[in-house]
Design a protein around this motif. Structure first.
Motif, PDB file in Angstrom:
ATOM      1  N   GLY A   1      83.920 -78.420  79.496  1.00 31.69           N
ATOM      2  CA  GLY A   1      85.268 -78.787  79.087  1.00 31.69           C
ATOM      3  C   GLY A   1      86.250 -77.643  79.199  1.00 31.69           C
ATOM      4  O   GLY A   1      85.867 -76.474  79.330  1.00 31.69           O
ATOM      5  N   LEU A   2      87.512 -77.999  79.166  1.00 27.25           N
ATOM      6  CA  LEU A   2      88.618 -77.045  79.204  1.00 27.25           C
ATOM      7  C   LEU A   2      89.585 -77.407  78.091  1.00 27.25           C
ATOM      8  O   LEU A   2      89.974 -78.568  77.949  1.00 27.25           O
ATOM      9  N   ILE A   3      89.948 -76.415  77.292  1.00 23.82           N
ATOM     10  CA  ILE A   3      90.936 -76.625  76.241  1.00 23.82           C
ATOM     11  C   ILE A   3      92.096 -75.661  76.483  1.00 23.82           C
ATOM     12  O   ILE A   3      91.905 -74.441  76.508  1.00 23.82           O
ATOM     13  N   ASN A   4      93.278 -76.201  76.700  1.00 25.45           N
ATOM     14  CA  ASN A   4      94.462 -75.407  76.993  1.00 25.45           C
ATOM     15  C   ASN A   4      95.251 -75.147  75.709  1.00 25.45           C
ATOM     16  O   ASN A   4      96.020 -76.001  75.256  1.00 25.45           O
TER      17      ASN A   4
ATOM     18  N   ALA B   1      85.776 -73.593  78.373  1.00 27.90           N
ATOM     19  CA  ALA B   1      86.812 -72.594  78.622  1.00 27.90           C
ATOM     20  C   ALA B   1      87.981 -72.859  77.681  1.00 27.90           C
ATOM     21  O   ALA B   1      88.430 -73.999  77.558  1.00 27.90           O
ATOM     22  N   VAL B   2      88.451 -71.809  77.024  1.00 26.78           N
ATOM     23  CA  VAL B   2      89.558 -71.934  76.068  1.00 26.78           C
ATOM     24  C   VAL B   2      90.694 -71.035  76.520  1.00 26.78           C
ATOM     25  O   VAL B   2      90.653 -69.807  76.336  1.00 26.78           O
ATOM     26  N   LEU B   3      91.714 -71.618  77.135  1.00 28.13           N
ATOM     27  CA  LEU B   3      92.881 -70.830  77.533  1.00 28.13           C
ATOM     28  C   LEU B   3      93.699 -70.503  76.285  1.00 28.13           C
ATOM     29  O   LEU B   3      93.960 -71.374  75.472  1.00 28.13           O
ATOM     30  N   GLY B   4      94.085 -69.236  76.170  1.00 28.28           N
ATOM     31  CA  GLY B   4      94.708 -68.791  74.932  1.00 28.28           C
ATOM     32  C   GLY B   4      93.659 -68.599  73.848  1.00 28.28           C
ATOM     33  O   GLY B   4      93.924 -68.774  72.664  1.00 28.28           O
ATOM     34  N   GLY B   5      92.451 -68.234  74.263  1.00 29.01           N
ATOM     35  CA  GLY B   5      91.314 -68.171  73.358  1.00 29.01           C
ATOM     36  C   GLY B   5      91.343 -67.044  72.350  1.00 29.01           C
ATOM     37  O   GLY B   5      90.475 -66.979  71.478  1.00 29.01           O
ATOM     38  N   PHE B   6      92.333 -66.145  72.457  1.00 31.15           N
ATOM     39  CA  PHE B   6      92.459 -65.062  71.482  1.00 31.15           C
ATOM     40  C   PHE B   6      93.648 -65.278  70.546  1.00 31.15           C
ATOM     41  O   PHE B   6      93.934 -64.442  69.692  1.00 31.15           O
ATOM     42  N   GLY B   7      94.356 -66.404  70.721  1.00 30.96           N
ATOM     43  CA  GLY B   7      95.474 -66.735  69.843  1.00 30.96           C
ATOM     44  C   GLY B   7      95.000 -67.407  68.570  1.00 30.96           C
ATOM     45  O   GLY B   7      93.793 -67.555  68.333  1.00 30.96           O
ATOM     46  N   GLY B   8      95.942 -67.850  67.752  1.00 30.07           N
ATOM     47  CA  GLY B   8      95.590 -68.427  66.457  1.00 30.07           C
ATOM     48  C   GLY B   8      94.707 -69.652  66.553  1.00 30.07           C
ATOM     49  O   GLY B   8      93.606 -69.693  65.982  1.00 30.07           O
TER      50      GLY B   8
ATOM     51  N   PRO C   1      81.732 -70.859  73.875  1.00 28.75           N
ATOM     52  CA  PRO C   1      83.151 -70.757  74.201  1.00 28.75           C
ATOM     53  C   PRO C   1      83.424 -69.609  75.162  1.00 28.75           C
ATOM     54  O   PRO C   1      82.784 -68.551  75.072  1.00 28.75           O
ATOM     55  N   ILE C   2      84.336 -69.839  76.081  1.00 26.43           N
ATOM     56  CA  ILE C   2      84.753 -68.794  77.024  1.00 26.43           C
ATOM     57  C   ILE C   2      86.253 -68.578  76.833  1.00 26.43           C
ATOM     58  O   ILE C   2      87.083 -69.302  77.405  1.00 26.43           O
ATOM     59  N   PRO C   3      86.644 -67.621  75.977  1.00 25.80           N
ATOM     60  CA  PRO C   3      88.074 -67.386  75.749  1.00 25.80           C
ATOM     61  C   PRO C   3      88.710 -66.738  76.977  1.00 25.80           C
ATOM     62  O   PRO C   3      88.148 -65.813  77.566  1.00 25.80           O
TER      63      PRO C   3
END
Length: 208
Positions: free
Chosen positions: A62-65, A10-17, A33-35
């Motif tokens: 995993g989780l990426i903030n 999971a990628v929080l802010g997955g549509f940002g730069g 990836p899960i944006p």
């Protein structure tokens, strides 16, 4: 170095730069990836929205903030809403996401901080303070959860839409590319052993 093929992140802010650059790299590695952002119905200012999102996602690798919010103004110029939004997106929402995400044994949790964490910065006091809190929180969480691999990534000034919106006159050639930050995150996700690191990302000097 381990393989991340087939793993769900999971990628929080997955549509940002930084988030979108990371999602592209994850796909290239065969990961899933899960944006997540407002586009997907996630509101980091609302704890119930965060809880619902992670309940629906189930177990993750995993989780990426990566989500962030910066408003460059003096404290006296900030509205209460602007203060609360910066605190929620940069820190409180991140904390609740870390609490609610179900991550498998040996999985990864990576929080994106900022070089602004080292000292309070004029006209972005809330952002600086929130990023300092992210560092402290991540270090504590790495001790609390030894079954996970937990890190903070600390990029210098990065060429993102958020940066450009706040510093439009800045020379983009002086900024980190989001891909450089994403590569650092990817390397951490491939590391099955290390935890608790503060990974700084600095712009490389151009070869003479």
């Amino acid at each position: 170095i381990g393989s991340i093929k087939g793993k769900r992140f999971a990628v929080l802010g997955g549509f940002g730069g930084i988030g979108s650059a990371l999602c592209r790299l994850l796909e290239e590695e065969g990961a899933l990836p899960i944006p997540l952002s407002r586009r997907t119905g996630l509101d980091l200012t609302q704890p119930l929205s965060i809880s619902k999102t992670f309940q629906e996602l189930g177990v993750l690798s995993g989780l990426i903030n990566c989500a962030g919010n910066l408003v460059v103004k003096s404290l006296d110029s900030l509205t209460t809403e602007e203060i609360e939004r910066q605190v929620h997106i940069n820190f409180t929402g991140l904390v609740i996401a870390c609490q609610k995400a179900e991550i498998e044994e040996g999985g990864h949790l990576i929080n994106i901080a900022s070089s602004a964490y080292t000292r309070g910065r004029k006209n972005y006091s809330i952002y600086s303070a929130a990023k300092a809190a992210v560092i402290n929180f991540t270090q504590a969480l790495a001790e609390e959860k030894p079954h996970l691999r937990i890190h903070a990534v600390i990029p210098q000034r990065t060429n993102t839409a958020m940066r450009t919106a706040n510093f439009p006159q800045e020379d983009k050639a002086s900024l980190l590319a989001p891909e450089e930050v994403a590569k650092t995150i990817l390397n951490l996700l491939k590391d099955p052993l290390t935890t608790g690191s503060l990974a700084e990302v600095k712009k490389r000097a151009c070869p003479v």
